[in-house]
Design a protein around this motif. Structure first.
Motif, PDB file in Angstrom:
ATOM      1  N   SER A  53       0.860  -1.190   0.059  1.00 23.32           N
ATOM      2  CA  SER A  53      -0.057   0.114  -0.048  1.00 23.32           C
ATOM      3  C   SER A  53       0.778   1.228   0.126  1.00 23.32           C
ATOM      4  O   SER A  53       2.183   1.219  -0.023  1.00 23.32           O
ATOM      5  CB  SER A  53      -0.986  -0.070   1.342  1.00 23.32           C
ATOM      6  OG  SER A  53      -0.303   0.020   2.595  1.00 23.32           O
ATOM      7  N   GLU A  54       0.081   2.409   0.009  1.00 20.64           N
ATOM      8  CA  GLU A  54       0.966   3.516  -0.107  1.00 20.64           C
ATOM      9  C   GLU A  54       1.753   4.044   1.006  1.00 20.64           C
ATOM     10  O   GLU A  54       1.254   3.672   2.366  1.00 20.64           O
ATOM     11  CB  GLU A  54      -0.190   4.713  -0.302  1.00 20.64           C
ATOM     12  CG  GLU A  54       0.482   6.114  -0.760  1.00 20.64           C
ATOM     13  CD  GLU A  54      -0.253   7.055  -1.125  1.00 20.64           C
ATOM     14  OE1 GLU A  54      -1.102   7.084  -2.318  1.00 20.64           O
ATOM     15  OE2 GLU A  54      -0.651   8.053  -0.268  1.00 20.64           O
ATOM     16  N   ALA A  55       2.796   4.463   0.974  1.00 21.56           N
ATOM     17  CA  ALA A  55       3.596   4.758   2.119  1.00 21.56           C
ATOM     18  C   ALA A  55       3.203   6.052   2.874  1.00 21.56           C
ATOM     19  O   ALA A  55       2.207   6.788   2.456  1.00 21.56           O
ATOM     20  CB  ALA A  55       5.216   5.331   1.669  1.00 21.56           C
ATOM     21  N   THR A  56       3.471   5.958   4.355  1.00 21.59           N
ATOM     22  CA  THR A  56       2.886   6.969   5.178  1.00 21.59           C
ATOM     23  C   THR A  56       4.254   8.103   5.439  1.00 21.59           C
ATOM     24  O   THR A  56       5.160   7.696   5.850  1.00 21.59           O
ATOM     25  CB  THR A  56       2.370   6.585   6.366  1.00 21.59           C
ATOM     26  OG1 THR A  56       1.542   5.431   6.368  1.00 21.59           O
ATOM     27  CG2 THR A  56       1.974   7.528   7.424  1.00 21.59           C
ATOM     28  N   VAL A  62       6.483  14.786   0.393  1.00 17.48           N
ATOM     29  CA  VAL A  62       5.261  14.141  -0.279  1.00 17.48           C
ATOM     30  C   VAL A  62       5.664  13.316  -1.311  1.00 17.48           C
ATOM     31  O   VAL A  62       6.884  13.103  -1.863  1.00 17.48           O
ATOM     32  CB  VAL A  62       4.991  15.766  -1.095  1.00 17.48           C
ATOM     33  CG1 VAL A  62       4.265  16.665  -0.260  1.00 17.48           C
ATOM     34  CG2 VAL A  62       5.728  16.226  -2.022  1.00 17.48           C
ATOM     35  N   ILE A  63       4.511  12.555  -1.879  1.00 16.35           N
ATOM     36  CA  ILE A  63       4.761  11.366  -2.504  1.00 16.35           C
ATOM     37  C   ILE A  63       5.277  11.520  -3.841  1.00 16.35           C
ATOM     38  O   ILE A  63       6.036  11.052  -4.453  1.00 16.35           O
ATOM     39  CB  ILE A  63       3.392  10.831  -2.671  1.00 16.35           C
ATOM     40  CG1 ILE A  63       3.631   9.239  -3.464  1.00 16.35           C
ATOM     41  CG2 ILE A  63       2.250  11.594  -3.346  1.00 16.35           C
ATOM     42  CD1 ILE A  63       2.399   8.425  -3.343  1.00 16.35           C
ATOM     43  N   ILE A  68       7.865   5.945  -2.958  1.00 14.03           N
ATOM     44  CA  ILE A  68       8.193   4.692  -2.483  1.00 14.03           C
ATOM     45  C   ILE A  68       7.503   3.659  -2.696  1.00 14.03           C
ATOM     46  O   ILE A  68       6.225   3.628  -2.968  1.00 14.03           O
ATOM     47  CB  ILE A  68       8.251   4.975  -0.671  1.00 14.03           C
ATOM     48  CG1 ILE A  68       9.256   6.129  -0.425  1.00 14.03           C
ATOM     49  CG2 ILE A  68       8.211   3.700  -0.102  1.00 14.03           C
ATOM     50  CD1 ILE A  68       9.135   6.402   1.069  1.00 14.03           C
ATOM     51  N   SER A  69       8.170   2.407  -2.977  1.00 19.15           N
ATOM     52  CA  SER A  69       7.376   1.070  -3.232  1.00 19.15           C
ATOM     53  C   SER A  69       7.913   0.260  -2.352  1.00 19.15           C
ATOM     54  O   SER A  69       9.024   0.139  -1.741  1.00 19.15           O
ATOM     55  CB  SER A  69       7.672   0.771  -4.588  1.00 19.15           C
ATOM     56  OG  SER A  69       8.893  -0.018  -4.564  1.00 19.15           O
ATOM     57  N   ARG A  70       7.071  -0.819  -1.941  1.00 18.30           N
ATOM     58  CA  ARG A  70       7.394  -1.887  -0.907  1.00 18.30           C
ATOM     59  C   ARG A  70       6.504  -2.983  -1.475  1.00 18.30           C
ATOM     60  O   ARG A  70       5.462  -3.428  -0.759  1.00 18.30           O
ATOM     61  CB  ARG A  70       7.101  -1.543   0.346  1.00 18.30           C
ATOM     62  CG  ARG A  70       7.715  -2.635   1.177  1.00 18.30           C
ATOM     63  CD  ARG A  70       7.490  -2.276   2.778  1.00 18.30           C
ATOM     64  NE  ARG A  70       8.332  -3.502   3.713  1.00 18.30           N
ATOM     65  CZ  ARG A  70       7.985  -3.732   4.941  1.00 18.30           C
ATOM     66  NH1 ARG A  70       7.442  -2.876   5.546  1.00 18.30           N
ATOM     67  NH2 ARG A  70       8.759  -4.830   5.332  1.00 18.30           N
ATOM     68  N   PRO A  71       6.979  -3.847  -2.422  1.00 17.40           N
ATOM     69  CA  PRO A  71       6.302  -4.854  -2.795  1.00 17.40           C
ATOM     70  C   PRO A  71       6.089  -6.071  -2.141  1.00 17.40           C
ATOM     71  O   PRO A  71       5.014  -6.954  -2.336  1.00 17.40           O
ATOM     72  CB  PRO A  71       6.881  -5.061  -4.370  1.00 17.40           C
ATOM     73  CG  PRO A  71       8.408  -4.874  -4.029  1.00 17.40           C
ATOM     74  CD  PRO A  71       8.337  -3.679  -3.194  1.00 17.40           C
TER      75      PRO A  71
END
Lengths: 112, 111
Positions: A53-56, A62-63, A68-71
């Motif tokens: 899911s989207e990073a916090t 800001v995105i 950021i990715s974390r598959p």
């Protein structure tokens, strides 16, 4: 403790370009984070990388600038987008369990 | 948010000397770690010590959680001890799991 491999270790980039930093953990970890360390300063948290899911993001980050990715539970990437000289810093990823976090070796970024 | 202050900000020691670094934090914590950042920027975990005392070779650390401070002791310092020492905490409030770093102590050990 988890062992984290981070790459690249350093890079010199032209302003306006983007750089993607990768972190690979040798075991599954619950939490992963990305930090920035500006010259002569302490570490500041950019965001918590959430698996699937989207990073916090922390206040001030800001995105669009730091996607950021974390598959999965062992891998994450941070992209520094549309770079300017003010983005010159060390970027570090961190992971582990709450009883002891470890850090990657850092990426020393210079923007010219 | 929680405030983490370290002292002294800078320290110069002759090789063989002992030193004490201090970390004060403004709220109760359930995680406290000490790190050493070497001159190449790598951050090394020294201790996970939310309370009590631990020792590892020439290094030891004590956290007095009720009084909201932690101490890192370096004995018989060596030039390889040079770098920046950070404490970092997770507050014991809410569901946060992220470390907040202190201001750091820059140590230089000379021959």
């Amino acid at each position: 403790s988890a062992v984290i491999s981070q790459k690249p270790s350093r890079d010199i980039c032209q302003r306006g370009t983007s750089l993607t930093i990768q972190c690979q953990v040798d075991s599954q970890v619950t939490m992963m984070f990305w930090y920035r360390q500006q010259p002569g300063q302490s570490l500041t948290l950019i965001a918590t990388a959430n698996q699937g899911s989207e990073a916090t993001y922390e206040s001030g980050f800001v995105i669009d600038k730091f996607p950021i990715s974390r598959p999965n539970l062992t891998f994450s990437t941070l992209t520094v987008s549309n770079m300017s000289p003010e983005d010159s810093s060390i970027y570090l990823c961190s992971g582990g369990q709450a009883h002891g976090y470890t850090f990657g070796s850092g990426t020393r970024l210079t923007v010219v | 948010g929680i405030q983490v202050e370290q002292s002294p900000p800078d320290l110069i020691l002759q090789e063989g000397a002992n030193s004490t670094l201090r970390c004060n934090f403004s709220d109760s914590v359930n995680n406290l770690q000490w790190f050493h950042q070497n001159p190449w920027g790598q951050l090394i975990n020294l201790f996970y010590i939310p309370s009590g005392t631990k020792q590892n070779g020439r290094l030891s650390a004590t956290t007095v959680a009720t009084e909201r401070y932690s101490l890192l002791y370096i004995s018989s310092s060596q030039t390889t001890d040079s770098g920046v020492y950070f404490c970092a905490v997770i507050p014991n409030t809410g569901t946060a799991s992220k470390l907040t770093f202190g201001t750091g102590t820059r140590l230089q050990v000379t021959l």
